[in-house]
Design a protein around this motif. Structure first.
Motif, PDB file in Angstrom:
ATOM      1  N   ILE A  23       0.856  -1.186   0.000  1.00  0.00           N
ATOM      2  CA  ILE A  23       0.000   0.000   0.000  1.00  0.00           C
ATOM      3  C   ILE A  23       0.891   1.234   0.000  1.00  0.00           C
ATOM      4  O   ILE A  23       1.955   1.256   0.618  1.00  0.00           O
ATOM      5  CB  ILE A  23      -0.991   0.029   1.185  1.00  0.00           C
ATOM      6  CG1 ILE A  23      -0.281   0.025   2.525  1.00  0.00           C
ATOM      7  CG2 ILE A  23      -1.964  -1.124   1.105  1.00  0.00           C
ATOM      8  CD1 ILE A  23      -1.234   0.129   3.691  1.00  0.00           C
ATOM      9  N   VAL A  24       0.456   2.243  -0.722  1.00  0.00           N
ATOM     10  CA  VAL A  24       1.170   3.511  -0.841  1.00  0.00           C
ATOM     11  C   VAL A  24       0.304   4.586  -0.215  1.00  0.00           C
ATOM     12  O   VAL A  24      -0.883   4.706  -0.541  1.00  0.00           O
ATOM     13  CB  VAL A  24       1.466   3.851  -2.313  1.00  0.00           C
ATOM     14  CG1 VAL A  24       2.224   5.166  -2.419  1.00  0.00           C
ATOM     15  CG2 VAL A  24       2.260   2.722  -2.979  1.00  0.00           C
ATOM     16  N   LEU A  25       0.873   5.364   0.686  1.00  0.00           N
ATOM     17  CA  LEU A  25       0.158   6.414   1.401  1.00  0.00           C
ATOM     18  C   LEU A  25       0.738   7.770   1.007  1.00  0.00           C
ATOM     19  O   LEU A  25       1.932   8.007   1.198  1.00  0.00           O
ATOM     20  CB  LEU A  25       0.279   6.211   2.912  1.00  0.00           C
ATOM     21  CG  LEU A  25      -0.198   4.849   3.452  1.00  0.00           C
ATOM     22  CD1 LEU A  25       0.145   4.720   4.941  1.00  0.00           C
ATOM     23  CD2 LEU A  25      -1.699   4.673   3.231  1.00  0.00           C
ATOM     24  N   LEU A  26      -0.101   8.632   0.454  1.00  0.00           N
ATOM     25  CA  LEU A  26       0.335   9.952  -0.004  1.00  0.00           C
ATOM     26  C   LEU A  26      -0.238  11.023   0.927  1.00  0.00           C
ATOM     27  O   LEU A  26      -1.444  11.042   1.196  1.00  0.00           O
ATOM     28  CB  LEU A  26      -0.139  10.208  -1.437  1.00  0.00           C
ATOM     29  CG  LEU A  26       0.223   9.143  -2.480  1.00  0.00           C
ATOM     30  CD1 LEU A  26      -0.308   9.557  -3.851  1.00  0.00           C
ATOM     31  CD2 LEU A  26       1.722   8.907  -2.536  1.00  0.00           C
ATOM     32  N   HIS A  27       0.613  11.919   1.369  1.00  0.00           N
ATOM     33  CA  HIS A  27       0.201  12.965   2.304  1.00  0.00           C
ATOM     34  C   HIS A  27      -0.414  14.161   1.583  1.00  0.00           C
ATOM     35  O   HIS A  27      -0.427  14.249   0.355  1.00  0.00           O
ATOM     36  CB  HIS A  27       1.398  13.414   3.152  1.00  0.00           C
ATOM     37  CG  HIS A  27       2.507  14.040   2.346  1.00  0.00           C
ATOM     38  ND1 HIS A  27       2.460  15.341   1.902  1.00  0.00           N
ATOM     39  CD2 HIS A  27       3.709  13.544   1.925  1.00  0.00           C
ATOM     40  CE1 HIS A  27       3.563  15.631   1.235  1.00  0.00           C
ATOM     41  NE2 HIS A  27       4.346  14.547   1.226  1.00  0.00           N
ATOM     42  N   GLY A  28      -0.896  15.107   2.362  1.00  0.00           N
ATOM     43  CA  GLY A  28      -1.500  16.308   1.821  1.00  0.00           C
ATOM     44  C   GLY A  28      -0.540  17.492   1.745  1.00  0.00           C
ATOM     45  O   GLY A  28       0.654  17.387   2.054  1.00  0.00           O
ATOM     46  N   PHE A  29      -1.094  18.627   1.359  1.00  0.00           N
ATOM     47  CA  PHE A  29      -0.354  19.865   1.111  1.00  0.00           C
ATOM     48  C   PHE A  29       0.331  20.358   2.378  1.00  0.00           C
ATOM     49  O   PHE A  29      -0.273  20.418   3.450  1.00  0.00           O
ATOM     50  CB  PHE A  29      -1.339  20.907   0.588  1.00  0.00           C
ATOM     51  CG  PHE A  29      -0.738  22.237   0.245  1.00  0.00           C
ATOM     52  CD1 PHE A  29       0.325  22.344  -0.629  1.00  0.00           C
ATOM     53  CD2 PHE A  29      -1.270  23.398   0.778  1.00  0.00           C
ATOM     54  CE1 PHE A  29       0.859  23.583  -0.962  1.00  0.00           C
ATOM     55  CE2 PHE A  29      -0.751  24.637   0.450  1.00  0.00           C
ATOM     56  CZ  PHE A  29       0.317  24.733  -0.418  1.00  0.00           C
ATOM     57  N   CYS A  30       1.594  20.732   2.232  1.00  0.00           N
ATOM     58  CA  CYS A  30       2.410  21.219   3.350  1.00  0.00           C
ATOM     59  C   CYS A  30       2.519  20.191   4.475  1.00  0.00           C
ATOM     60  O   CYS A  30       2.645  20.551   5.651  1.00  0.00           O
ATOM     61  CB  CYS A  30       1.887  22.555   3.883  1.00  0.00           C
ATOM     62  SG  CYS A  30       2.256  23.947   2.791  1.00  0.00           S
ATOM     63  N   GLY A  31       2.489  18.912   4.084  1.00  0.00           N
ATOM     64  CA  GLY A  31       2.724  17.833   5.030  1.00  0.00           C
ATOM     65  C   GLY A  31       3.961  17.062   4.623  1.00  0.00           C
ATOM     66  O   GLY A  31       4.821  17.564   3.899  1.00  0.00           O
ATOM     67  N   SER A  32       4.053  15.835   5.078  1.00  0.00           N
ATOM     68  CA  SER A  32       5.136  14.942   4.684  1.00  0.00           C
ATOM     69  C   SER A  32       4.698  13.527   5.006  1.00  0.00           C
ATOM     70  O   SER A  32       3.586  13.301   5.520  1.00  0.00           O
ATOM     71  CB  SER A  32       6.435  15.284   5.420  1.00  0.00           C
ATOM     72  OG  SER A  32       6.398  14.809   6.754  1.00  0.00           O
TER      73      SER A  32
END
Length: 264
Positions: A23-32
Motif C-alpha cells: 500500500i502507498v500512502l500519499l500525504h497532503g499539502f504542506c505535510g510529509s
C-alpha cells in the motif's frame, strides 16, 4: 528514511512492513510522510507500506516553478518502478488524492485499488482557485510559517484544537519544514488540476472514499461523488481533515476493511 532518484528527482520515502501486498500512502499539502506516523504501525504488520515525501515536501526535491499533478504522480509511479513493485493499492490524503487520481487515470494497470482520504475528484471552484493564488502570495510575501499558522487550525475538527494540541503543533512543524518553493509549486498544481469525477465512475478498480465527520476543508458531499458496487464510502466519526492524526485507529480499520472488501 530511504531515498531514490526518480527521473532526476530525489524522492525520500518510508518503507515499513513486508509482504506481497503493497500500500502507498500519499500525504497532503504542506505535510510529509510523517503525517502517517500513527497509521503506519497499524498497517505495516499486514502490508508493506511505501510512504513518500511528495515533490516539494519533506526531504524530497523541491524544484522551483509550478508543478502539475501529473509530475507529482509520475514521481510516485517512478518510485514504485525503481522498487520493482508491479502493483500496489494507493491511498491519497487531500492533495495526495488528486495525485492518486492522476496516477490511476493514466496507469490503472499499476494498481489493485485506490482511495481518496479527505479528498475529492472535483476540480477547484473559482473561489478555490483564488484561494490558491492567495496562498502563493502569502507564502511569497509573509513566509511559509505565517501561511501554515493560518492553514493548520482549519484542518482539525474544532474540538480537537485543544484536546489534540500536540498533534496540531506537529502538523504546524511539518508545515514549517516545507520548502516555500515546494508549497508554491504544489499550490499551483492543485489550482490547475482538472475535474476527475469520471475516474471514479469509470474505474474498474475498487475505490475507497473516506470523509471526516467534521471536515471543514473537503466536506463529505465533495468526497462522495460516485456510488457504485466497487466503491466503498466511509465517514470517520469525530475527525476533521486529518484523521491520520485525529483518529488513526479508525482510519487504519477503514483501510484494512476496504482492502478485505477489495480482496487485496
Amino acid at each position: 528514511m530511504n531515498k531514490q532518484v526518480c527521473e532526476g528527482t530525489t524522492i525520500y520515502y518510508a518503507d515499513e512492513g513486508k509482504g506481497d501486498n503493497v500500500i502507498v500512502l500519499l500525504h497532503g499539502f504542506c505535510g510529509s510522510s510523517a503525517y502517517w506516523d500513527d497509521v503506519i504501525p497499524l498497517l505495516s504488520p499486514h502490508y508493506r507500506c511505501i510512504v513518500p515525501d511528495l515533490r516539494g515536501h519533506g526531504q524530497s526535491d523541491a524544484p522551483k516553478g509550478a508543478y502539475s499533478m501529473e509530475e507529482m504522480a509520475d514521481d510516485v509511479l517512478n518510485l514504485l518502478q525503481a522498487l520493482d513493485i508491479a502493483k500496489a493499492s494507493l491511498f491519497g490524503h487531500s492533495m495526495g488524492g488528486y495525485i492518486a487520481l492522476s496516477a490511476v487515470q493514466r496507469h490503472p494497470e499499476r494498481f489493485n485499488a485506490f482511495g481518496l482520504i479527505h479528498s475529492t475528484a472535483h476540480e477547484d471552484t473559482e473561489e478555490g482557485k483564488e484561494k490558491r493564488l492567495k496562498a502563493v502570495s502569502t507564502i511569497e510575501t509573509e513566509g511559509i510559517t505565517a501561511f501554515v499558522d493560518g492553514m493548520v487550525p482549519g484542518l482539525f475538527a474544532p474540538q480537537h484544537l485543544d484536546s489534540m494540541a500536540d498533534k496540531v503543533i506537529k502538523a504546524k512543524e511539518l508545515g514549517y519544514a516545507t520548502p516555500p518553493q515546494g508549497a508554491v509549486g504544489a499550490a499551483l498544481a492543485m489550482r490547475s488540476r482538472p475535474d476527475r469525477r469520471d475516474v471514479l465512475t469509470a474505474a474498474p478498480l475498487p475505490v475507497l472514499l473516506a470523509a471526516g465527520e467534521h471536515d471543514q476543508v473537503v466536506p463529505a458531499a465533495r468526497t462522495f461523488t460516485a456510488d457504485k458496487p466497487n466503491i466503498r464510502q466511509s465517514v470517520i466519526g469525530g475527525a476533521g481533515h486529518m484523521s491520520m492524526m485525529e483518529a488513526p485507529r479508525e482510519l487504519a480499520e477503514v483501510i484494512k476493511g476496504f482492502l478485505v472488501f477489495a480482496a487485496v
